[in-house]
Design an enzyme around this catalytic site. Structure first.
Site, PDB file in Angstrom:
ATOM      1  N   SER A   1       1.003   5.148  -0.177  1.00  0.00           N
ATOM      2  CA  SER A   1       0.504   6.505   0.110  1.00  0.00           C
ATOM      3  C   SER A   1       0.941   7.546  -0.771  1.00  0.00           C
ATOM      4  CB  SER A   1       0.529   6.765   1.552  1.00  0.00           C
ATOM      5  OG  SER A   1       1.446   7.114   1.986  1.00  0.00           O
ATOM      6  N   GLY A   2       2.284   7.401  -1.043  1.00  0.00           N
ATOM      7  CA  GLY A   2       2.856   8.899  -1.666  1.00  0.00           C
ATOM      8  C   GLY A   2       3.737   9.337  -0.842  1.00  0.00           C
ATOM      9  N   GLY A   3       3.891   8.818   0.364  1.00  0.00           N
ATOM     10  CA  GLY A   3       4.757   9.526   1.118  1.00  0.00           C
ATOM     11  C   GLY A   3       6.229   8.511   1.200  1.00  0.00           C
ATOM     12  N   VAL A   4       7.122   8.825   2.174  1.00  0.00           N
ATOM     13  CA  VAL A   4       8.432   8.292   2.198  1.00  0.00           C
ATOM     14  C   VAL A   4       8.394   7.139   2.747  1.00  0.00           C
ATOM     15  CG1 VAL A   4       8.986   9.583   4.346  1.00  0.00           C
ATOM     16  CG2 VAL A   4      10.785   8.566   3.102  1.00  0.00           C
ATOM     17  N   ASP A   5       7.535   6.536   3.928  1.00  0.00           N
ATOM     18  CA  ASP A   5       7.581   5.616   4.808  1.00  0.00           C
ATOM     19  C   ASP A   5       7.208   4.334   3.866  1.00  0.00           C
ATOM     20  OD1 ASP A   5       8.367   6.672   7.087  1.00  0.00           O
ATOM     21  OD2 ASP A   5       6.353   7.553   7.543  1.00  0.00           O
ATOM     22  N   SER A   6       5.837   4.626   3.178  1.00  0.00           N
ATOM     23  CA  SER A   6       5.356   3.549   2.232  1.00  0.00           C
ATOM     24  C   SER A   6       6.258   3.251   1.089  1.00  0.00           C
ATOM     25  CB  SER A   6       4.074   3.781   1.712  1.00  0.00           C
ATOM     26  OG  SER A   6       3.929   4.990   1.290  1.00  0.00           O
TER      27      SER A   6
ATOM     28  N   ALA B   1       0.822  -1.057   0.060  1.00  0.00           N
ATOM     29  CA  ALA B   1      -0.030  -0.162  -0.019  1.00  0.00           C
ATOM     30  C   ALA B   1       0.892   1.172  -0.012  1.00  0.00           C
ATOM     31  CB  ALA B   1      -0.993  -0.032   1.085  1.00  0.00           C
TER      32      ALA B   1
ATOM     33  N   CYS C   1      -9.987   4.026   9.700  1.00  0.00           N
ATOM     34  CA  CYS C   1      -9.452   3.681   8.225  1.00  0.00           C
ATOM     35  C   CYS C   1      -8.599   2.467   8.273  1.00  0.00           C
ATOM     36  CB  CYS C   1      -8.537   4.812   7.795  1.00  0.00           C
ATOM     37  SG  CYS C   1      -8.124   4.885   6.208  1.00  0.00           S
TER      38      CYS C   1
ATOM     39  N   LEU D   1      -4.363   4.051  -2.973  1.00  0.00           N
ATOM     40  CA  LEU D   1      -5.933   3.929  -2.632  1.00  0.00           C
ATOM     41  C   LEU D   1      -6.426   5.516  -2.875  1.00  0.00           C
ATOM     42  CD1 LEU D   1      -5.867   2.196   0.714  1.00  0.00           C
ATOM     43  CD2 LEU D   1      -5.886   1.068  -1.572  1.00  0.00           C
TER      44      LEU D   1
ATOM     45  N   CYS E   1      -7.175  13.894   6.496  1.00  0.00           N
ATOM     46  CA  CYS E   1      -6.840  13.942   5.190  1.00  0.00           C
ATOM     47  C   CYS E   1      -8.285  14.567   4.349  1.00  0.00           C
ATOM     48  CB  CYS E   1      -6.833  12.810   4.392  1.00  0.00           C
ATOM     49  SG  CYS E   1      -7.617  11.368   4.604  1.00  0.00           S
TER      50      CYS E   1
END
Length: 363
Positions: A8-13, A6, A101, A32, A197
């Site tokens: 999200s568009g962030g650094v972690d994922s 998954a 969520c 998603l 969000c």
């Protein structure tokens, strides 16, 4: 293993997906799409479900070298998260949309679809650890206490944990950003997401007023004396101090806090910090990360996503959980989750229904 990452568009994922691919798994990235109207969600860096995020996720997948897709879960997200958020505030409770969520979307809808598509597991960029034991998988706090997200994952069941990976649980955030830079991921310096969000401007009271309208009522003290008026109980949360707009100062000159919210009679009750202290709570709808406890537990509890853990005695009777605090604690609100811990291990969570205030026991 076939793993759905998954993204999200962030650094972690992005780093989580890269680690899974580097470990030799067959990884597919999925972003998603959660907004029914993309323009209604934030388009800047402070959101976590934006158009820019989907583009960042795609670019990260290209760098990692994995297939990438976008799944439209907007209707599911709106029904299970947004509408739940609004209805909980309308009922005078304080919900946690990120926890909901995780429960309803990321580890229910997504995992169900992934398993149906013959994936073995779902990997996310959450900061938490999974420990395999002879009796099953355990969910534990992350190594980085500042980023630990085990509280919002306390809703996961053993069946869900069996198909979950949290590759970042043993790493601190600074190292994750450094790794992203080494891997050539453009999101290496991207700011962390903040706020809710689906509230475009970050104005939660305004969002709730738009959906629930104005419902004027009284602000009173614990004795029922009227101190002021408000435009809707949904504009308040238990423990709130700022923005009360009470014209009459307290006799002792000290700040007042929201003690109770009653949408039925449109009353908001305020009082001193001492009156905010809670000695006991009851909760329902438990979600256990392993076998359901059957005896009295001397454990720790966390009451907010970034709150400190406190010592408690918990008793479980079927779908009801009662929690007695070793020392009174403040700002405990119905609607929040109480998450129980045994050391770093997450036992499970339940939704707070009622609280017993210390001050009331001495009246």
């Amino acid at each position: 293993m076939r793993v759905l990452a998954a993204m999200s568009g962030g650094v972690d994922s992005a780093v989580a997906a890269a680690r899974m691919a580097e470990a030799g798994h067959d990884v597919v990235g999925v972003h998603l799409a959660l907004s029914r109207n993309p323009q209604s969600y934030r388009s800047g860096a402070r959101g976590c479900c934006t158009i820019e995020d989907s583009r960042d996720a795609r670019r990260a997948a290209d760098v990692i070298g994995i297939p990438f897709y976008i799944w439209d879960l907007a209707e599911r997200f709106h029904a299970d998260v947004v509408e739940d958020f609004v209805s909980e505030y309308a009922a005078g409770r304080t919900p946690n949309p990120c926890l909901r969520c995780n429960e309803k979307v990321k580890f229910s809808a997504v995992l169900e679809r992934a398993l149906a598509l013959e994936f073995d597991a779902v990997a996310t960029g959450h900061y938490a650890r999974i420990v395999d034991t002879p009796s099953g998988r355990e969910l534990h706090r992350a190594v980085d206490p500042a980023k630990d997200q085990s509280y919002v994952l306390g809703v996961l069941t053993q069946a869900q944990l069996k198909h979950a990976f949290f590759p970042l649980g043993d790493t601190v955030k600074t190292e994750v950003r450094e790794e992203a830079e080494r891997r050539g991921l453009s999101v290496a310096a991207k700011p962390d997401s903040h706020d809710i969000c689906f509230i475009a401007d970050g104005n939660t009271p305004g969002f709730l007023s738009e959906h629930l309208g104005e419902a004027p009522g009284d602000i009173v003290d614990a004795q029922g004396n009227k101190l002021g008026e408000h435009k809707g109980t949904h504009g308040f949360t238990v423990g709130q101090r700022k923005g009360l707009r009470i014209g009459t100062p307290a006799a002792d000159g000290k700040p007042r806090f929201v003690l109770d919210i009653s949408p039925v009679d449109r009353t908001v009750t305020v009082g001193s910090r001492d009156e905010l202290a809670v000695s006991r709570l009851t909760a329902s709808k438990p979600r256990w990360c392993g076998p359901a406890p059957t005896s009295e537990l001397q454990v720790k509890a966390q009451l907010r996503a970034h709150g400190e853990e406190v010592a408690v005695t918990a008793r479980i009777e079927g779908d009801l959980v009662s929690v007695d605090f070793d020392e009174p604690t403040s700002a405990v609100a119905p609607g929040q989750a109480v998450v129980l811990y045994d050391g770093t291990r997450v036992i499970g969570s339940a939704t707070i229904d009622t609280v017993s205030r210390t001050a009331a026991q001495h009246v």
